[in-house]
Write an enzyme that holds these catalytic residues in place. Structure first.
Site, short mmCIF file in Angstrom:
data_model
loop_
_atom_site.label_atom_id
_atom_site.label_comp_id
_atom_site.label_asym_id
_atom_site.label_seq_id
_atom_site.Cartn_x
_atom_site.Cartn_y
_atom_site.Cartn_z
N LEU A 25 8.77 -3.50 -2.45
CA LEU A 25 8.80 -4.80 -3.56
C LEU A 25 7.51 -5.14 -4.01
O LEU A 25 7.43 -5.39 -5.30
CB LEU A 25 8.86 -5.86 -2.26
CG LEU A 25 10.04 -5.92 -1.42
CD1 LEU A 25 10.15 -7.06 -0.58
CD2 LEU A 25 11.32 -5.77 -2.27
N ASP A 41 -3.49 -1.58 -1.44
CA ASP A 41 -2.77 -0.77 -0.59
C ASP A 41 -3.40 0.27 0.09
O ASP A 41 -4.31 0.65 -0.46
CB ASP A 41 -1.32 -0.34 -1.57
CG ASP A 41 -0.33 0.19 -0.76
OD1 ASP A 41 0.86 -0.50 -1.14
OD2 ASP A 41 -0.30 1.01 0.08
N ASP A 67 -7.00 -2.27 3.78
CA ASP A 67 -6.39 -2.61 4.95
C ASP A 67 -6.27 -3.92 4.89
O ASP A 67 -7.50 -4.89 4.94
CB ASP A 67 -7.13 -2.12 6.08
CG ASP A 67 -6.66 -2.63 7.53
OD1 ASP A 67 -5.81 -3.41 7.40
OD2 ASP A 67 -7.11 -2.09 8.50
N VAL A 68 -5.20 -4.75 4.92
CA VAL A 68 -5.03 -6.32 4.67
C VAL A 68 -5.72 -7.11 5.98
O VAL A 68 -6.03 -8.31 5.84
CB VAL A 68 -3.68 -6.72 4.41
CG1 VAL A 68 -3.22 -6.53 2.99
CG2 VAL A 68 -2.90 -6.36 5.61
N SER A 103 10.67 -13.00 5.76
CA SER A 103 12.06 -12.35 6.05
C SER A 103 13.04 -13.37 6.45
O SER A 103 12.82 -14.53 7.15
CB SER A 103 11.81 -11.11 7.03
OG SER A 103 12.98 -10.49 7.49
N TYR A 139 8.47 -9.01 14.91
CA TYR A 139 8.62 -8.85 13.66
C TYR A 139 9.02 -10.48 13.06
O TYR A 139 8.35 -11.02 12.03
CB TYR A 139 9.72 -8.10 13.04
CG TYR A 139 9.98 -7.92 11.51
CD1 TYR A 139 8.96 -7.45 10.56
CD2 TYR A 139 11.02 -8.48 10.92
CE1 TYR A 139 9.15 -7.38 9.22
CE2 TYR A 139 11.34 -8.59 9.76
CZ TYR A 139 10.35 -7.92 8.78
OH TYR A 139 10.69 -7.83 7.42
N LYS A 194 6.89 -12.97 10.82
CA LYS A 194 7.26 -13.59 9.44
C LYS A 194 7.70 -15.12 9.68
O LYS A 194 7.60 -15.86 8.69
CB LYS A 194 8.70 -12.75 9.29
CG LYS A 194 8.55 -11.39 8.81
CD LYS A 194 7.60 -11.13 7.59
CE LYS A 194 7.44 -9.91 7.38
NZ LYS A 194 6.51 -9.70 5.78
N THR A 246 14.87 -0.35 -0.17
CA THR A 246 13.56 0.16 -0.80
C THR A 246 13.47 1.55 -0.22
O THR A 246 14.52 2.13 0.58
CB THR A 246 12.49 -0.64 0.00
OG1 THR A 246 12.47 -0.23 1.64
CG2 THR A 246 12.30 -2.07 -0.58
#
Length: 257
Positions: free
Chosen positions: A17, A36, A57-58, A148, A161, A165, A196
């Site tokens: 994405l 990234d 690394d976020v 999501s 998850y 989200k 993806t």
């Protein structure tokens, strides 16, 4: 928001994405920083679109700040942040043999998906706030977060998850209200089943994907990364879209499993 001549930061921008968003932003005339972990793909894409790659690394404040600073250093005002970095996980709260969900995996998913999103949003918005307004409304930038449909209809085993989200969805409106003071808008996209590279290629992969999209009412297929990007760009360019969470899922409503 006019995209020509601005800078942008896209987390997870080396593939999937994020890559689609990077390409579309660059095509609109934006200077894009690809934040990234994948150095090979990130550098190759940056070279292709005339952008900048910063290994990021976020969850790391310093690395995210470096990505934001790279956008500022382009000389073009930072106007766009797109959060698309994230990971998936599937484990039941209590699994077979009465084994509890590992705490470390839950923490990792929340750390990357939720805290990573917040990290770039806050640092990116602060940099936007230091720019001159882009128009008479006082607009300075836009943040697009990626959640999501699992945030709304989490399936069996999606506890970590869905929690990560769902929290992204929950912070959309208060973030938009907070950041209105500096002219920054915030919107969130909730993708459904998107095609993806994570699913692989070949006959087995196609058969697996067909099972995944079988419950989609219409169109009877997976969503495309290019369609996700089209929506993200529309939310950025439409100046009256703010504080919204938008489903992008072909009308699917997830069942328990």
């Amino acid at each position: 928001m006019e995209l020509n001549g601005v800078s942008a930061v896209v987390s997870g921008g080396a593939s999937g994405l994020g890559e689609a968003v990077v390409r579309d932003l660059a095509a609109k005339g934006a200077k894009v920083v690809i934040a990234d972990l994948n150095e090979a793909k990130g550098k190759a894409l940056a070279d292709e679109v005339g952008g900048v790659f910063v290994q990021t690394d976020v969850t790391d404040e310093g690395q995210v700040q470096a990505a934001v600073q790279a956008a500022v250093d382009t000389g073009a005002p930072l106007r766009v942040v797109v959060n698309s970095a994230g990971i998936g996980w599937a484990t039941r709260t209590v699994g077979k043999g009465n084994v509890p969900h590992p705490l470390d995996s839950f923490e990792k998913v929340v750390q990357i998906n939720l805290i990573g999103t917040f990290n770039l949003m806050r640092l990116g918005a602060a940099a936007m706030g230091a720019t001159e307004p882009a128009d008479a409304d006082g607009a300075r930038g836009v943040v697009i977060n990626t959640a999501s449909v699992a945030a709304l209809e989490g399936q069996t085993g999606q506890l970590a998850y869905s929690a990560s989200k769902g929290a992204i969805v929950a912070m959309t409106l208060p973030a938009a209200r907070d950041l209105s003071a500096i002219g920054v808008r915030v919107n969130t996209i909730c993708p459904g089943i998107i095609d993806t590279p994570i699913y692989g290629e070949g006959e087995a992969a196609e058969a697996f994907k067909a099972k995944l999209y079988a419950p989609v009412p219409f169109p009877k297929r997976m969503g495309k990364a290019s369609e996700f990007s089209h929506l993200a760009i529309a939310l950025i360019e439409n100046d009256y879209m703010n504080g919204e969470t938008v489903r992008f899922d072909g009308g699917i409503r997830f069942q328990p499993k």
